[in-house]
Design a protein around this motif. Sequence first.
Motif, PDB file in Angstrom:
ATOM      1  N   VAL A 156       0.867  -1.179   0.000  1.00  0.00           N
ATOM      2  CA  VAL A 156       0.000   0.000   0.000  1.00  0.00           C
ATOM      3  C   VAL A 156       0.899   1.223   0.000  1.00  0.00           C
ATOM      4  CG1 VAL A 156      -1.787   1.292   1.219  1.00  0.00           C
ATOM      5  CG2 VAL A 156      -1.818  -1.207   1.265  1.00  0.00           C
ATOM      6  N   VAL A 157       0.651   2.157  -0.907  1.00  0.00           N
ATOM      7  CA  VAL A 157       1.473   3.360  -1.014  1.00  0.00           C
ATOM      8  C   VAL A 157       0.571   4.586  -1.118  1.00  0.00           C
ATOM      9  CG1 VAL A 157       1.687   3.090  -3.533  1.00  0.00           C
ATOM     10  CG2 VAL A 157       3.341   4.494  -2.289  1.00  0.00           C
ATOM     11  N   ALA A 158       0.923   5.622  -0.362  1.00  0.00           N
ATOM     12  CA  ALA A 158       0.194   6.884  -0.401  1.00  0.00           C
ATOM     13  C   ALA A 158       0.635   7.693  -1.615  1.00  0.00           C
ATOM     14  CB  ALA A 158       0.446   7.677   0.873  1.00  0.00           C
ATOM     15  N   GLU A 159      -0.326   8.207  -2.361  1.00  0.00           N
ATOM     16  CA  GLU A 159      -0.041   9.122  -3.470  1.00  0.00           C
ATOM     17  C   GLU A 159      -0.457  10.516  -3.015  1.00  0.00           C
ATOM     18  OE1 GLU A 159      -0.743   7.840  -7.576  1.00  0.00           O
ATOM     19  OE2 GLU A 159      -1.584   5.988  -6.738  1.00  0.00           O
ATOM     20  N   SER A 160       0.509  11.289  -2.563  1.00  0.00           N
ATOM     21  CA  SER A 160       0.197  12.538  -1.865  1.00  0.00           C
ATOM     22  C   SER A 160      -0.605  13.522  -2.707  1.00  0.00           C
ATOM     23  CB  SER A 160       1.495  13.197  -1.395  1.00  0.00           C
ATOM     24  OG  SER A 160       2.120  12.424  -0.394  1.00  0.00           O
ATOM     25  N   PHE A 161      -0.287  13.638  -3.981  1.00  0.00           N
ATOM     26  CA  PHE A 161      -1.005  14.583  -4.830  1.00  0.00           C
ATOM     27  C   PHE A 161      -2.027  13.882  -5.717  1.00  0.00           C
ATOM     28  CE2 PHE A 161       3.196  16.977  -4.371  1.00  0.00           C
ATOM     29  CZ  PHE A 161       2.751  17.633  -3.234  1.00  0.00           C
ATOM     30  N   ASP A 206       0.477  11.551   3.266  1.00  0.00           N
ATOM     31  CA  ASP A 206       1.938  11.649   3.284  1.00  0.00           C
ATOM     32  C   ASP A 206       2.484  10.369   3.904  1.00  0.00           C
ATOM     33  OD1 ASP A 206       4.656  12.487   3.690  1.00  0.00           O
ATOM     34  OD2 ASP A 206       4.010  14.565   3.690  1.00  0.00           O
ATOM     35  N   GLY A 207       3.101  10.449   5.067  1.00  0.00           N
ATOM     36  CA  GLY A 207       3.569   9.238   5.723  1.00  0.00           C
ATOM     37  C   GLY A 207       2.415   8.430   6.282  1.00  0.00           C
ATOM     38  N   ILE A 208       2.566   7.109   6.303  1.00  0.00           N
ATOM     39  CA  ILE A 208       1.513   6.238   6.819  1.00  0.00           C
ATOM     40  C   ILE A 208       2.113   5.249   7.807  1.00  0.00           C
ATOM     41  CG2 ILE A 208       0.141   6.511   4.735  1.00  0.00           C
ATOM     42  CD1 ILE A 208       0.925   3.721   3.865  1.00  0.00           C
ATOM     43  N   ALA A 209       1.278   4.786   8.736  1.00  0.00           N
ATOM     44  CA  ALA A 209       1.717   3.854   9.770  1.00  0.00           C
ATOM     45  C   ALA A 209       1.469   2.414   9.339  1.00  0.00           C
ATOM     46  CB  ALA A 209       0.978   4.145  11.077  1.00  0.00           C
ATOM     47  N   GLU A 210       2.114   1.496  10.035  1.00  0.00           N
ATOM     48  CA  GLU A 210       1.804   0.082   9.851  1.00  0.00           C
ATOM     49  C   GLU A 210       0.344  -0.162  10.245  1.00  0.00           C
ATOM     50  OE1 GLU A 210       3.696  -2.453   8.736  1.00  0.00           O
ATOM     51  OE2 GLU A 210       5.419  -1.166   8.329  1.00  0.00           O
ATOM     52  N   PRO A 211      -0.340  -1.110   9.611  1.00  0.00           N
ATOM     53  CA  PRO A 211      -1.746  -1.353   9.933  1.00  0.00           C
ATOM     54  C   PRO A 211      -1.944  -1.716  11.405  1.00  0.00           C
ATOM     55  CG  PRO A 211      -1.132  -2.477   7.896  1.00  0.00           C
ATOM     56  CD  PRO A 211       0.139  -1.969   8.505  1.00  0.00           C
ATOM     57  N   ASP A 212      -3.111  -1.320  11.934  1.00  0.00           N
ATOM     58  CA  ASP A 212      -3.429  -1.668  13.314  1.00  0.00           C
ATOM     59  C   ASP A 212      -4.117  -3.036  13.366  1.00  0.00           C
ATOM     60  OD1 ASP A 212      -6.197  -1.270  12.760  1.00  0.00           O
ATOM     61  OD2 ASP A 212      -6.166   0.784  13.523  1.00  0.00           O
ATOM     62  N   ALA A 213      -4.579  -3.422  14.539  1.00  0.00           N
ATOM     63  CA  ALA A 213      -5.123  -4.765  14.742  1.00  0.00           C
ATOM     64  C   ALA A 213      -6.406  -5.004  13.966  1.00  0.00           C
ATOM     65  CB  ALA A 213      -5.359  -5.006  16.228  1.00  0.00           C
ATOM     66  N   GLU A 214      -7.056  -3.948  13.497  1.00  0.00           N
ATOM     67  CA  GLU A 214      -8.263  -4.077  12.691  1.00  0.00           C
ATOM     68  C   GLU A 214      -7.990  -3.866  11.210  1.00  0.00           C
ATOM     69  OE1 GLU A 214     -11.090  -1.379  14.409  1.00  0.00           O
ATOM     70  OE2 GLU A 214     -11.351  -2.600  16.225  1.00  0.00           O
ATOM     71  N   GLY A 215      -6.725  -3.736  10.826  1.00  0.00           N
ATOM     72  CA  GLY A 215      -6.367  -3.566   9.427  1.00  0.00           C
ATOM     73  C   GLY A 215      -6.461  -2.145   8.916  1.00  0.00           C
ATOM     74  N   ALA A 220      -0.967  10.478   7.728  1.00  0.00           N
ATOM     75  CA  ALA A 220      -0.721  11.905   7.903  1.00  0.00           C
ATOM     76  C   ALA A 220      -1.363  12.656   6.743  1.00  0.00           C
ATOM     77  CB  ALA A 220       0.775  12.184   7.948  1.00  0.00           C
ATOM     78  N   ASP A 221      -2.283  13.569   7.056  1.00  0.00           N
ATOM     79  CA  ASP A 221      -2.924  14.415   6.046  1.00  0.00           C
ATOM     80  C   ASP A 221      -2.174  15.736   6.036  1.00  0.00           C
ATOM     81  OD1 ASP A 221      -4.486  15.896   4.372  1.00  0.00           O
ATOM     82  OD2 ASP A 221      -6.378  15.535   5.414  1.00  0.00           O
ATOM     83  N   ALA A 222      -1.294  15.917   5.048  1.00  0.00           N
ATOM     84  CA  ALA A 222      -0.283  16.966   5.092  1.00  0.00           C
ATOM     85  C   ALA A 222      -0.788  18.363   4.767  1.00  0.00           C
ATOM     86  CB  ALA A 222       0.857  16.612   4.144  1.00  0.00           C
TER      87      ALA A 222
END
Length: 291
Positions: A156-161, A206-215, A220-222
């Motif tokens: 999974v990759v964030a596309e900032s723009f 922008d930056g994203i965290a590892e998934p939590d226990a619920e997926g 970060a909304d820059a």
Amino acid sequence: MDVVLEKLSFLEGPRWRSGRVWVSDFYTHRVLSAAEDGSDLRVEAAVPAQPSGTGVLPDGRMLIVSMRDHKILRREDDGTLVTHADLSGLARGVLNDMAVDPQGRCWVGCFGFDLMGGAPLATAPLIRVDPDGSAEVVANDLHFPNGAVCDGHTLVVAESFGDRMSAFTVQPDGSLSARRDWARFGDPPTSTDLAEVLPTLSVVPDGIAEPDAEGAIWVADADHHRAVRVREGGEILDEVAVPEGQTYAVALGGADGRTLFLAVAPSFLEHERAHTRDAVLLSTRVEVPLR
């Protein structure tokens, strides 16, 4: 919000590992680590060409994006830095964030255009670096590929723009298939003028965290003074407001997996951040722990 670290230039790529939070400080050219509360601050690496994303190989050695010389550096057990991969022939614009998967493969984004120089928006490639340092472009036409996570099967990759997060299926040979919207917040831009595009974006992931226990994934909304918790499909489940400053990266961790770290600064512009020291790493508590 608690202040974990302060008086820094511009923070990116926070990670939680080995009981510490790790983060890159762009314009002091350092990778730092600290205890969860910010104590016991250490300089883990000096990266003259500007550090960004970091990750860890299966054997525990650290990888660091060196942005301006298009290299992935490897921190050896004795602390020395060596070149793990040179992406000069593959990257467009400076390198950006990355993820390292359980197989030791790096998934690295780049800007695609001269962001700080005000160039027109352009799409960028995504690069895979194998454990032996060989590299190839595995996807094209991403709108500023930024934070990423990969469990070895799905990337999974964030596309900032691009107002979206994209997902790919990772094949056994490391190629990518089945590109799809993991979360679509709006339509990708049609203009190449960033000043026109930014106000139209619902989320600037922008930056994203590892998934939590619920997926779900914290993002970060820059450009909207917040971090959001997003479910696959794009539903925003929760939000942490950051009234003073913008949030450029997040990490989920802490002793019980319920601490959300947020990299915050007044802006992302190099000419405003390079000689100032008002970036901070904040933390807050969340309900759903790290997976």
